[in-house]
Design an enzyme around this catalytic site. Structure first.
Site, PDB file in Angstrom:
ATOM      1  CE  LYS A   8      43.643 -30.341 -72.254  1.00 19.34           C
ATOM      2  NZ  LYS A   8      44.174 -31.167 -71.128  1.00 19.34           N
ATOM      3  N   GLY A  94      48.922 -37.812 -77.479  1.00 21.58           N
ATOM      4  CA  GLY A  94      49.267 -38.503 -76.249  1.00 21.58           C
ATOM      5  C   GLY A  94      50.014 -37.610 -75.285  1.00 21.58           C
ATOM      6  CB  SER A 101      39.779 -32.165 -77.778  1.00 15.20           C
ATOM      7  OG  SER A 101      39.764 -33.458 -77.218  1.00 15.20           O
ATOM      8  CG  ASP A 134      40.162 -32.457 -72.856  1.00 20.02           C
ATOM      9  OD1 ASP A 134      39.644 -32.395 -71.722  1.00 20.02           O
ATOM     10  OD2 ASP A 134      41.287 -32.939 -73.069  1.00 20.02           O
TER      11      ASP A 134
END
Length: 273
Positions: A8, A94, A101, A134
């Site tokens: 995302k 990262g 998630s 998330d």
């Protein structure tokens, strides 16, 4: 069963206030993008659930991996048979792209379908919220205005069809907790929901990410990537989440060979939205 957990991006990210529990209230719009891991779940060969991770190196014991945590969270609610889970990591970690998630939420979706558990999206999102802020977004996997700690969501009308996206992640990572510690929460003059409702051509300079003022000076590699993307004249560019990835949205196709040469040493995705 094979699924492809996607990443995302955040369109805007306002940090509104610090909560008594130490977390922060935010407002952001999350949008799915086609940078995907590969997740396969099959009945176990043995008597215990296993997780095998390949692709990008993940320094994480099996039981601490969010995929296994998702299995255990669902197992705490309903009896589950053991499964063998195979995860191929492609999304950079990262990066502010939500890869881990997404893997966790897609695990919940897969188990629900594989064993005909009958959970609806709201119930799965409730379980996902216990795994990370998330995670609930990926249960719905459609553009959402996310508020609270990111787990309160409502759909937003957003049409980016016909646009191209470039995502670049330099070889640095930004610890989320540290990134929050250097921000100054504030209520913006114009809410993100109002900016998103306006044409994308009006977003630049108005739709902001509150992590950027502290993260970009602290991580020159991220600042360099953003500067390089802006030189390509995108309609809109920003850092995603707390970093370290930066994306640009373009109104035309982008040539992948040119991108690879320009951002050598970085992880990149070029895709059509």
């Amino acid at each position: 069963m094979i699924l492809f957990p996607n990443a995302k991006i955040n369109l805007g990210l306002d940090i509104l206030r610090k909560r008594p529990d130490g977390y922060h209230d935010i407002e952001t719009v999350m949008v799915p993008v086609p940078w995907c891991d590969v997740l396969e779940i099959v009945p176990a060969k043995g008597s215990e659930t296993t997780l095998t991770v390949s692709g990008r190196k993940v320094e994480c014991p099996m039981e601490k991996n969010l995929v296994m945590k998702a299995y255990r969270a669902l197992e705490a609610e309903v009896s589950l048979p053991p499964v063998d889970i195979y995860l191929r990591k492609i999304i950079p970690d990262g990066a502010g792209l939500g890869g881990a998630s997404s893997d966790a939420s897609f695990t919940l979706l897969a188990l629900n379908e594989l064993f005909s558990l009958g959970y609806n999206r709201e119930e799965l999102a409730r379980i996902a919220s216990t795994l990370g802020s998330d995670c609930p977004f990926f249960i719905y996997n459609t553009p959402m205005l996310c508020t609270g700690t990111g787990t309160d969501m409502e759909p937003v009308e957003l049409d980016l069809k016909g646009h191209s996206i470039l995502i670049v992640k330099p070889q640095v990572s930004v610890p989320t907790a540290a990134a929050y510690s250097h921000t100054t929460p504030a209520i913006p003059s114009t809410p993100i929901r109002d900016i998103i409702a306006s044409p994308i051509s009006s977003w630049e300079g108005r739709l902001k990410n509150d992590f950027e003022p502290s993260v970009l000076p602290a991580y020159p590699a991220i600042a360099d990537v953003k500067r390089s993307i802006k030189e390509m004249n995108p309609i809109y560019t920003a850092m995603s989440g707390s970093g370290a990835s930066v994306f640009g949205i373009f109104g035309n196709d982008i040539l992948s060979p040119v991108i690879r040469e320009r951002f050598q040493g970085c992880d990149t995705l070029v895709a059509t939205l």
